[in-house]
Scaffold this active site. Structure first.
Site, PDB file in Angstrom:
ATOM      1  N   ILE A  82       2.084   3.464 -14.444  1.00 39.68           N
ATOM      2  CA  ILE A  82       3.479   3.909 -14.482  1.00 39.68           C
ATOM      3  C   ILE A  82       3.697   4.880 -15.642  1.00 39.68           C
ATOM      4  CG2 ILE A  82       5.887   3.186 -14.567  1.00 39.68           C
ATOM      5  CD1 ILE A  82       4.293   2.206 -12.063  1.00 39.68           C
ATOM      6  N   LYS A  83       4.154   6.056 -15.268  1.00 40.75           N
ATOM      7  CA  LYS A  83       4.424   7.080 -16.281  1.00 40.75           C
ATOM      8  C   LYS A  83       5.860   6.898 -16.765  1.00 40.75           C
ATOM      9  CE  LYS A  83       2.591  11.711 -16.528  1.00 40.75           C
ATOM     10  NZ  LYS A  83       2.600  13.007 -15.843  1.00 40.75           N
TER      11      LYS A  83
END
Ligand code: E4P
Length: 218
Positions: A82-83
């Site tokens: 997850i960015k």
């Protein structure tokens, strides 16, 4: 140093993956928007092509909203990372997601202190943006080097992804300062592998071979 590809284009990912040099993929909302396709469908397809980490970015502004968004994206495949943008709320989300065993990539990092804080919050990856710093007359590579030093000085587990790469020299310089990973657009990967002397060499070998075959009457 590992190479990730920085794109959401399936054809580019498939082609680069076939060269055997790609260990992961990074996307961002702009890259996904360029494809004009459903976000989750694109991420799912990417995860079926590349085994390594695939970064998918949240769009929410608060940790409260980022966390469920991240958990939903993480369900797409086991290799989703997850960015999260480097903000106060982003750090809160990283702390929680890390405890949940979700891998994170803290993005839009423009200073070593931002990167240090992301690492301390538990980020799996931090992404300093070289090109965007170079664009405003600031040495992006110095930031990558500083971050690698800080992380290695204290044995932190976070990996530095040299991001916002614009040309092959960025990749070489990132490798020289021991960045763990560089995430590279497809056109830069192509520029890295091509060399006019290689093309000229192949042509000369073929011409020499053909000449002798002709002389031998073959
Ligand atoms: C990386 O994670 C980012 O998506 C990307 O490298 C940003 O690059 P840009 O500055 O060329 O948009």
């Amino acid at each position: 140093m590992q190479l990730f590809i920085d794109t959401a284009n399936i054809d580019e990912i498939r082609e680069a993956a076939s060269w055997g040099v790609i260990s992961g993929v990074t996307t961002n909302p702009s890259l996904i928007a360029k494809e004009k396709r459903d976000f989750k469908t694109v991420v799912k397809e990417i995860s079926e092509i590349v085994d390594g980490p695939i970064s998918a970015e949240v769009l929410s502004d608060t940790a409260e909203d980022m966390i469920p968004e991240a958990l939903d994206l993480a369900k797409i495949a086991d290799n989703i990372v997850i960015k999260i943008p480097m903000t106060r709320e982003g750090l809160k989300a990283v702390k929680v997601l890390t405890k949940e065993g979700i891998k994170t990539n803290v993005t839009l990092v423009f200073s070593a202190t931002q990167g240090l804080m992301a690492a301390l919050a538990g980020a799996t990856y931090v992404s300093p943006f070289i090109g965007r710093l170079d664009d405003i007359s600031t040495d992006g590579m110095e930031l990558v080097a500083d971050l690698v030093t800080v992380i290695e000085n204290y044995g932190l587990n976070t990996k530095v992804i040299a991001a916002s790469v614009r040309h092959p020299m960025h990749v070489l310089q990132a490798a020289k300062v021991s960045a763990h990973i560089a995430t590279v657009p497809f056109k830069v990967l192509e520029a890295m592998l091509n060399h006019p002397l290689t093309d000229a060499g192949i042509k000369r070998f073929k011409d020499d071979w053909a000449k002798v075959q002709k002389e031998l009457g073959k």
